[in-house]
Design an enzyme around this catalytic site. Sequence first.
Site, PDB file in Angstrom:
ATOM      1  CD  GLU A  58      -4.660   7.067   5.663  1.00 37.00           C
ATOM      2  OE1 GLU A  58      -5.374   6.066   5.531  1.00 37.00           O
ATOM      3  OE2 GLU A  58      -4.033   7.319   6.713  1.00 37.00           O
ATOM      4  CD  GLU A 109      -2.952   0.867   2.419  1.00 38.03           C
ATOM      5  OE1 GLU A 109      -3.341  -0.311   2.652  1.00 38.03           O
ATOM      6  OE2 GLU A 109      -3.326   1.842   3.078  1.00 38.03           O
ATOM      7  CG  ASP A 157      -1.734   4.502   2.829  1.00 41.92           C
ATOM      8  OD1 ASP A 157      -2.299   3.911   1.900  1.00 41.92           O
ATOM      9  OD2 ASP A 157      -1.583   4.008   3.961  1.00 41.92           O
ATOM     10  CG  HIS A 179      -0.990   9.657   7.817  1.00 39.79           C
ATOM     11  ND1 HIS A 179      -0.492   9.576   9.097  1.00 39.79           N
ATOM     12  CD2 HIS A 179      -1.000   8.381   7.341  1.00 39.79           C
ATOM     13  CE1 HIS A 179      -0.233   8.307   9.399  1.00 39.79           C
ATOM     14  NE2 HIS A 179      -0.512   7.570   8.348  1.00 39.79           N
TER      15      HIS A 179
END
Length: 288
Positions: free
Chosen positions: A100, A96, A98, A113
Amino acid sequence: MLLHLSILALLLLCPAAWAENFYQDATVTFGDQRAQIQDGGRVFALSLDKISGSGFQSKNEYLFGRFDMQLKLVPGNSAGTVTTFYLSSQGAGHDEIDFEFLGNSSGQPYTVHTNVYSQGKGNKEQQFRLWFDPTSSFHTYSIVWNSQRIIFLVDNIPIRVYNNDEAIGVPFPKNQAMRVYASLWNADDWATQGGRVKTDWSMAPFTASYRNFNTNACVWSAASSTSSCGGSKTDSVNNAQTWQTQELNANERNRLRWVQQKYMIYNYCADAKRFSQGFSPECKRSRF
């Protein structure tokens, strides 16, 4: 006239810079009517209320590429909400990458994030503030993912580089195809000031908007275990693309330092309390 014809010929030869139709490229993952494609397929609006959030995913899977999305985040008091744009594979040992965006009380800046998971393990967080209001207009957030590194960019300014350090025993996401995901959901147990500020449901529904989803990437076919960038289904359009070997030049390294010195608010490689047994091996290496 000749100039106009030349420009037209160039446009016909080059692939479109931006995808223009979410109907073709994405599908709703949850939220029912809270996830709405608008403006003839150009905009995907996600909403959150007390019952549910919403989300969508790309129809294609990818194994490496550059992924761009323009977002306009939830305005006003968005405390407790999380808006996301990320890549992920499936399963317990998933990979993953990310982005965020953690909501905030009115007048407080968003927290960006970032994290990287490989073989189901993350704990590679870096967090940033933004140098603009991400709720007043659309801004472009990009992930470059190749076999050597992952680059996170905001309006084409690099904010983070995560290098492939398999040589020193650090897993790197390179073997699992991933889809692009986006979501808006409630995380008021941790998202804003560690969960101290809760979601104000009187402000619901909360809405974030996505547009100009662009992928310059290797499409993965699970059925034939081949990529559009190689194997039996080589796509010459995707061969020798800049992102496949992309790294930062001197100017980009300076911009990265500017972001990390002025706007980074958390770095897992500096959290001695959390990692009291010692930092991950890549923390000893240059961030660039």
